[in-house]
Design a protein around this motif. Structure first.
Motif, short mmCIF file in Angstrom:
data_model
loop_
_atom_site.label_atom_id
_atom_site.label_comp_id
_atom_site.label_asym_id
_atom_site.label_seq_id
_atom_site.Cartn_x
_atom_site.Cartn_y
_atom_site.Cartn_z
N MET A 1 37.41 -85.59 -35.66
CA MET A 1 37.44 -87.02 -35.45
C MET A 1 36.26 -87.41 -34.57
O MET A 1 35.87 -86.70 -33.66
N ILE A 2 35.70 -88.58 -34.85
CA ILE A 2 34.63 -89.17 -34.03
C ILE A 2 35.24 -90.34 -33.28
O ILE A 2 35.87 -91.21 -33.89
N THR A 3 35.09 -90.36 -31.97
CA THR A 3 35.56 -91.47 -31.16
C THR A 3 34.36 -92.31 -30.75
O THR A 3 33.39 -91.78 -30.21
N VAL A 4 34.42 -93.60 -31.04
CA VAL A 4 33.33 -94.53 -30.73
C VAL A 4 33.83 -95.49 -29.66
O VAL A 4 34.90 -96.08 -29.80
N THR A 5 33.05 -95.65 -28.61
CA THR A 5 33.35 -96.63 -27.57
C THR A 5 32.45 -97.84 -27.77
O THR A 5 31.23 -97.70 -27.77
N ILE A 6 33.05 -99.00 -27.98
CA ILE A 6 32.30 -100.25 -28.08
C ILE A 6 32.41 -100.92 -26.72
O ILE A 6 33.50 -101.28 -26.29
N THR A 7 31.29 -101.08 -26.05
CA THR A 7 31.26 -101.73 -24.74
C THR A 7 30.48 -103.03 -24.85
O THR A 7 29.36 -103.04 -25.37
N ASN A 8 31.07 -104.11 -24.38
CA ASN A 8 30.41 -105.40 -24.41
C ASN A 8 29.60 -105.59 -23.12
O ASN A 8 30.16 -105.87 -22.07
N GLY A 9 28.30 -105.44 -23.24
CA GLY A 9 27.40 -105.63 -22.10
C GLY A 9 26.83 -107.03 -22.03
O GLY A 9 25.95 -107.30 -21.22
N LEU A 10 27.35 -107.92 -22.86
CA LEU A 10 26.87 -109.30 -22.89
C LEU A 10 27.64 -110.14 -21.86
O LEU A 10 28.63 -109.70 -21.31
N SER A 11 27.21 -111.37 -21.69
CA SER A 11 27.88 -112.27 -20.73
C SER A 11 28.95 -113.12 -21.39
O SER A 11 29.51 -114.01 -20.76
N HIS A 12 29.26 -112.84 -22.67
CA HIS A 12 30.28 -113.60 -23.39
C HIS A 12 31.05 -112.65 -24.31
O HIS A 12 30.60 -111.56 -24.62
N THR A 13 32.23 -113.09 -24.73
CA THR A 13 33.10 -112.29 -25.59
C THR A 13 32.44 -112.07 -26.94
O THR A 13 31.74 -112.94 -27.46
N ILE A 14 32.67 -110.88 -27.52
CA ILE A 14 32.24 -110.61 -28.89
C ILE A 14 33.49 -110.47 -29.76
O ILE A 14 34.56 -110.09 -29.29
N TYR A 15 33.32 -110.80 -31.06
CA TYR A 15 34.43 -110.78 -32.03
C TYR A 15 34.03 -109.91 -33.21
O TYR A 15 32.91 -110.01 -33.72
N MET A 16 34.98 -109.08 -33.66
CA MET A 16 34.73 -108.16 -34.77
C MET A 16 35.93 -108.15 -35.71
O MET A 16 37.05 -108.40 -35.28
N ASN A 17 35.66 -107.85 -36.95
CA ASN A 17 36.71 -107.67 -37.96
C ASN A 17 36.51 -106.35 -38.67
O ASN A 17 35.39 -105.88 -38.83
N ALA A 18 37.60 -105.77 -39.15
CA ALA A 18 37.56 -104.63 -40.05
C ALA A 18 37.62 -105.24 -41.46
O ALA A 18 37.78 -106.45 -41.56
N PRO A 19 37.51 -104.57 -42.54
CA PRO A 19 37.54 -103.13 -42.62
C PRO A 19 36.14 -102.53 -42.69
O PRO A 19 35.26 -103.05 -43.37
N LYS A 20 35.99 -101.46 -41.98
CA LYS A 20 34.80 -100.64 -42.06
C LYS A 20 35.29 -99.23 -42.38
O LYS A 20 36.29 -99.07 -43.04
N THR A 21 34.60 -98.18 -41.88
CA THR A 21 35.04 -96.82 -42.16
C THR A 21 36.48 -96.62 -41.72
O THR A 21 36.81 -96.84 -40.56
N SER A 22 37.33 -96.23 -42.63
CA SER A 22 38.74 -95.94 -42.36
C SER A 22 39.43 -97.08 -41.63
O SER A 22 40.26 -96.87 -40.76
N CYS A 23 39.08 -98.33 -41.95
CA CYS A 23 39.70 -99.53 -41.39
C CYS A 23 39.46 -99.70 -39.89
O CYS A 23 40.34 -100.11 -39.14
N THR A 24 38.28 -99.39 -39.44
CA THR A 24 37.90 -99.62 -38.05
C THR A 24 36.90 -100.75 -37.99
O THR A 24 36.48 -101.29 -39.02
N MET A 25 36.48 -101.10 -36.80
CA MET A 25 35.49 -102.16 -36.61
C MET A 25 34.07 -101.65 -36.81
O MET A 25 33.13 -102.43 -36.87
N VAL A 26 33.89 -100.34 -36.89
CA VAL A 26 32.55 -99.76 -37.00
C VAL A 26 32.36 -99.10 -38.36
O VAL A 26 33.32 -98.73 -39.04
N GLN A 27 31.10 -98.94 -38.74
CA GLN A 27 30.75 -98.29 -40.00
C GLN A 27 29.97 -97.02 -39.70
O GLN A 27 28.92 -97.08 -39.06
N LEU A 28 30.48 -95.88 -40.15
CA LEU A 28 29.74 -94.63 -40.03
C LEU A 28 28.72 -94.58 -41.16
O LEU A 28 29.04 -94.91 -42.30
N GLU A 29 27.49 -94.16 -40.83
CA GLU A 29 26.42 -94.07 -41.83
C GLU A 29 25.77 -92.70 -41.73
O GLU A 29 25.58 -92.17 -40.64
N MET A 30 25.42 -92.13 -42.89
CA MET A 30 24.76 -90.83 -42.96
C MET A 30 23.37 -91.01 -43.56
O MET A 30 23.20 -91.73 -44.55
#
Length: 112
Positions: A1-30
């Motif tokens: 398993m790959i664990t991805v940490t999404i950290t918001n370093g901006l000064s405002h909230t960020i919004y994300m939607n799935a589906p990406k790889t295996s229904c997560t907010m991120v997309q794995l690319e090779m």
């Protein structure tokens, strides 16, 4: 398993939607022949809730191995190669643009 940490370093909230790889907010690319190819797919057709990450906060996403590009079968390990993780996000909660008007990618990493 790959664990991805999404950290918001901006000064405002960020919004994300799935589906990406295996229904997560991120997309794995090779990387294959100089081209980044998305790995895995989300087979959940139900609407996924919007995830919001406040400034300075983090959220985790977990990616499970899958066989090849977009196949539905699970596997015990990832294929050897060069990978990265990409994320589409928006800085406003707007249903018409929540698919990701901003884009971020991780550093590349190798799986042997």
């Amino acid at each position: 398993m790959i664990t991805v940490t999404i950290t918001n370093g901006l000064s405002h909230t960020i919004y994300m939607n799935a589906p990406k790889t295996s229904c997560t907010m991120v997309q794995l690319e090779m990387l294959v022949n100089g081209v980044w190819n998305p790995i895995g797919r989300c087979v959940n057709v139900a609407a996924m809730p919007t995830l919001q990450v406040a400034p300075g906060n983090s959220t985790l996403q977990h990616l499970q191995p899958q066989i090849a590009f977009g196949l539905l079968h699970s596997a015990a390990h990832w294929q050897p190669g060069t990978y990265r993780v990409s994320l589409g996000y928006n800085t406003i909660l707007d249903p018409d643009t929540i698919g990701g008007s901003q884009h971020a990618t991780s550093n590349t990493f190798t799986i042997n």
